[in-house]
Design an enzyme around this catalytic site. Sequence first.
Site, PDB file in Angstrom:
ATOM      1  CG  ASP A   1      44.329 116.590  16.544  1.00 10.84           C
ATOM      2  OD1 ASP A   1      44.256 116.997  17.718  1.00 10.84           O
ATOM      3  OD2 ASP A   1      43.679 117.079  15.614  1.00 10.84           O
TER       4      ASP A   1
ATOM      5  CD  GLU B   1      45.112 118.031  21.909  1.00 11.96           C
ATOM      6  OE1 GLU B   1      45.158 119.241  22.098  1.00 11.96           O
ATOM      7  OE2 GLU B   1      44.433 117.520  21.007  1.00 11.96           O
TER       8      GLU B   1
ATOM      9  CG  ASP C   1      42.231 117.144  12.024  1.00 10.76           C
ATOM     10  OD1 ASP C   1      41.995 117.966  12.929  1.00 10.76           O
ATOM     11  OD2 ASP C   1      41.380 116.752  11.210  1.00 10.76           O
TER      12      ASP C   1
END
Length: 423
Positions: A196, A279, A363
Site C-alpha cells: 500500500d 496501486e 495501511d
Amino acid sequence: MKLYRAVKVRLYPNREERALLDQTFGCCRFIYNKMLEERIKVYKELKDDKETLYAHTYQTEREYKGQFPFLKEVDAKALQCEWRHLKSAYDGFFRNIKKGIKKGSPRFKSKRSKQSYTTFNINNNCKLDFRKKRLKLPKIKTWIRYRDNRMFHEEIHHITVSKNRSGTYFASILIETEHTLLPKQVIREETIIGFDMSVSKFLIAKEIELSSPRWYRTEEGKLKKLHRALSRKKKGSSNRNKVRVKLARLYEKIGNRKLDWVHKLTFCMSQHFEGIILENLNIKGMQQFNSGVSKSVTLDFSWNQFINILKYKMEDRGGYLVLIDRYFPSSKLCSKCGFKNKDVKLTDRVWTCPKCSAHHDRDINASINIKKEGLKCLKNNHIKIINNNAAAGTAVDAFGEDVRLMLYQPSSMNYESPPIREG
Ligand SMILES: [Zn+2]
C-alpha cells in the site's frame, strides 16, 4: 522479444566541440520554433475552414534550409527529428483535448531551458570507442570524450545529445537488445508481495516497510536561499547567471540522488520478489484532493519514474509488476471477511470491521487487499501460483540486515513524516 535500452553517458567536449554542439542545439530550436509558428499562424487563418486546414501542407525542413542557409551547417538528421518532436507534442495535446483537459499545447523552445537534439545512426555514422572512451557523432569531425564503464555490442539506434541548465553535456544512446528470458509461468506465492502506498511511509506491506528519504525537504533551506539571491540579482547580469547555475546544480544534485536511490531500491525489490503488486496511483487526483500530500508526492518522489524502472527490472528477471486499478477500494475492504466498510475515513489509522469485528491497521489491511486483488489478476492471466509451505522462509526473510540497510540509505536523511492536512 526486442527491447530498447538507453545508456546515458556524460560527455566532456572540448571548446570546439562545445561550439558545434551548441550550434546544433540552436539550429534545432530555431527550426522547431519556426515550424510551430507556421502551424499556429495557419490554424488562426483557417480555423473556420476545417477542410482546407486539414489539407494544408506545411513547409518541409528542406524548404526551411533554402530560406535559412545556416541550417545546412549542422546535422541534417537532427533537424528532421524536430518535425517528429513537434508532431508528438501535438499528438499529446490532442490526446489531452479528447480527455477534456485543456492543457499541454506545444510551446516554443527556450534558450534558457535544457537543450537537446536527436540524431540517427545511419551507415554507422554514430560510433563508440569503448577502449578510448570516445563517441563519434555525425557532422562533428572529432571524437568526443565521455566517462562511463559500460560496454555493449548492440548496434546504436539513435543518440540524444543534451545539455542541462548548468552546462553539463550528456549523450543518451539508444540500443536495441534481444530479450531472451520469458516471463515466469509458475511463481511461488511467498515471493509475491502487495504494497500500500502511504505518503508518510512510502510503501507498506504486512512484512516490510520501505520509507523514502525526503530529498527536497532536506535541501529546502539551501534552495530558498538561492531562490532569494537569484531574485535580488539584476536581470541579464553575470552575477545572476552565476546564481542561476548554482541553483540548477543543486536541483540536479537532488535529482541524481533521487534517481540513484530509485535504482537501488527497485533493483533490490526485483531481486527478492517474483511478483509485486501496487496501486496505480493518480498523482493528479491526489493533488486536487490534498495539497499537503501532493507537495511531498510530486516534489519528493516521481511515482511514474519509479514504476517505469521497477517494471523493466522485474521483466528483466521474468517477474511481474501488477498495477491495481486506482478505484479499487483497498482501504475500505475488510481483508478477513471482504465486507466493504464505507465509513472508513482518511483519518482513521485503525478500524474494526462491523461484520467480523476484526481489528485492522489501515495501511496493512489495504496492502493485504492489494495482494489478493493482484493474485486474482495473475491467475486471470494464466500464471500458476504455487503455495509451497515447505520452502524455508519467505522472500521477505531474504531481505537480510545488509539489504535492509541498503534500502534505508542514506541513513543521515531524516525520515520524519510530512505534515498531512486532511481536506
Ligand atoms: Zn470483516
